[in-house]
Enzyme design. Structure first.
Site, PDB file in Angstrom:
ATOM      1  N   ASP A  73      16.076  39.995  -1.525  1.00  0.00           N
ATOM      2  CA  ASP A  73      16.808  41.190  -1.120  1.00  0.00           C
ATOM      3  C   ASP A  73      18.088  41.331  -1.924  1.00  0.00           C
ATOM      4  OD1 ASP A  73      14.860  41.512   0.794  1.00  0.00           O
ATOM      5  OD2 ASP A  73      16.069  40.712   2.443  1.00  0.00           O
ATOM      6  N   ASN A 122      10.649  35.748   6.086  1.00  0.00           N
ATOM      7  CA  ASN A 122      11.670  35.759   7.144  1.00  0.00           C
ATOM      8  C   ASN A 122      11.140  35.122   8.421  1.00  0.00           C
ATOM      9  OD1 ASN A 122      13.289  37.229   5.408  1.00  0.00           O
ATOM     10  ND2 ASN A 122      12.929  39.194   6.418  1.00  0.00           N
ATOM     11  N   ASP A 134      24.513  43.685  10.699  1.00  0.00           N
ATOM     12  CA  ASP A 134      23.389  43.981   9.814  1.00  0.00           C
ATOM     13  C   ASP A 134      22.103  43.735  10.599  1.00  0.00           C
ATOM     14  OD1 ASP A 134      21.510  44.235   7.815  1.00  0.00           O
ATOM     15  OD2 ASP A 134      22.326  42.657   6.536  1.00  0.00           O
ATOM     16  N   THR A 156      19.071  43.983   9.411  1.00  0.00           N
ATOM     17  CA  THR A 156      17.981  43.526   8.544  1.00  0.00           C
ATOM     18  C   THR A 156      17.375  42.237   9.091  1.00  0.00           C
ATOM     19  OG1 THR A 156      19.121  44.445   6.621  1.00  0.00           O
ATOM     20  CG2 THR A 156      17.342  42.890   6.187  1.00  0.00           C
ATOM     21  N   ALA A 157      16.073  42.203   9.240  1.00  0.00           N
ATOM     22  CA  ALA A 157      15.296  41.024   9.655  1.00  0.00           C
ATOM     23  C   ALA A 157      15.411  40.688  11.133  1.00  0.00           C
ATOM     24  CB  ALA A 157      15.665  39.791   8.834  1.00  0.00           C
ATOM     25  N   ALA A 158      16.088  41.509  11.928  1.00  0.00           N
ATOM     26  CA  ALA A 158      16.186  41.218  13.360  1.00  0.00           C
ATOM     27  C   ALA A 158      14.795  41.155  13.995  1.00  0.00           C
ATOM     28  CB  ALA A 158      17.048  42.270  14.055  1.00  0.00           C
ATOM     29  N   GLY A 159      13.923  42.097  13.606  1.00  0.00           N
ATOM     30  CA  GLY A 159      12.564  42.079  14.137  1.00  0.00           C
ATOM     31  C   GLY A 159      11.781  40.856  13.701  1.00  0.00           C
ATOM     32  N   ASP A 160      12.033  40.400  12.483  1.00  0.00           N
ATOM     33  CA  ASP A 160      11.340  39.207  11.984  1.00  0.00           C
ATOM     34  C   ASP A 160      11.803  37.957  12.730  1.00  0.00           C
ATOM     35  OD1 ASP A 160      10.050  40.794  10.093  1.00  0.00           O
ATOM     36  OD2 ASP A 160      11.664  40.531   8.640  1.00  0.00           O
TER      37      ASP A 160
END
Length: 306
Positions: A16, A46, A249, A251-255
């Site tokens: 990223d 991730n 941020d 980003t990647a919270a779902g992962d």
């Protein structure tokens, strides 16, 4: 901690390239941004890192290039103790790259050059069958070719594994793919695309979940962002509110959420405990910048308090 089974993550690995800005650009607009940083990402990677940092026993099946980005990703996986026996390398195609803009409200927009991720084939998965055999839980997303997703899901179901599908990025899925899944974990947008029901709250989430159940999915967890998560199966329905934090941020919270959830599934946790654990892990992750860099440790999640 309960006895845990092995978790196999099949998916993408990216690097990223992130720029923090005051607001997200509109078409044709140039913004002078703030901080720039490089972080390892990709939904599959991730989630594998999240599993490893949160105490899971994990292997990762993916494909990277032979470039510097791929080499750095592989070194990081090894650092976290992830089994990379079946991390394949493509000498002709570069590793995946994502360009990410993050605004002051922690919202982001992402453009991905998939690179070697789209070269992960069913043939690679045939060579990875021992990893499927050894796994108790198999976690897969949609940043790799659909025929590869379908192959690993089918193989996992045939071998009676707990196959978890995180249907992101959102796209249509076949009836055959859905039928027999142990768990699907869409957000509101993904649930709407897959069921045709607009999801905005707990009531509409339940309507969408019933469609998944009718299609043969055993368990459904629909995430509602900062509101929380809804679980549905034939025996129970639960709403677990999210933890309120100041996001930096997303980003990647779902992962992180999906990786954490699979860790607790492999440990035979009750659904409520598993979802609370995943909510905590995701809440911590959004207070930090980056994708894999934002993943908390098991100790941090267990000690998390508001």
């Amino acid at each position: 901690m309960n006895k845990k089974g092995k978790i196999l993550v099949v998916g993408s690995s990216n690097t990223d390239l992130v720029i923090q800005t005051d607001h997200l650009p509109v078409p044709g607009e140039t913004i002078l941004g703030g901080n720039f940083f490089m972080s390892h990402g990709g939904k599959g990677a991730n989630q594998a890192v999240a599993v490893a940092k949160l105490g899971g026993d994990t292997a990762f099946v993916g494909k990277i290039g032979t470039d510097l980005f791929g080499k750095q990703s592989c070194e990081l996986f090894n650092k976290y103790g992830i089994d990379t026996t079946y991390l394949y390398k493509d000498e002709q195609t570069p590793s995946g790259v994502a360009l990410i803009t993050v605004d002051k409200n922690a919202e982001n927009c992402i453009a991905v050059a998939s690179g070697a991720n789209m070269k992960l084939t069913p043939a690679d998965l045939k060579h990875s069958m021992s990893a499927i055999d050894e796994a108790e839980v198999i976690l897969v997303q949609l940043e790799i070719p659909m025929d590869t997703v379908e192959y690993v899901v089918k193989a996992g179901k045939e071998k009676h594994k707990k196959v978890v599908l995180n249907p992101a990025p959102a796209q249509k899925l076949s009836e055959e793919l859905l039928n027999g899944l142990y768990l699907i974990t869409p957000n509101e947008t993904e649930a709407e695309l897959l069921t045709g029901r607009k999801v905005t709250d707990v009531v509409s989430a339940e309507e969408a979940a019933q469609i998944f159940l009718e299609k043969g999915v055993e368990n459904v967890i629909i995430t509602l962002g900062s509101k929380g998560s809804c679980l549905y199966n034939k025996k129970e329905s639960l709403f677990i509110p999210a933890f309120k934090v100041k996001a930096v941020d997303t980003t990647a919270a779902g992962d992180v959420y999906n990786g954490a959830l699979c860790v607790r599934i492999a440990e035979k946790a009750e659904w409520k405990d598993a979802i609370v654990f995943a909510n905590k892990a995701a809440a911590i992750s959004v207070t930090r910048a980056g994708a894999q860099a934002s993943v908390p440790t098991r100790k941090e999640v267990e000690e998390f308090k508001l």
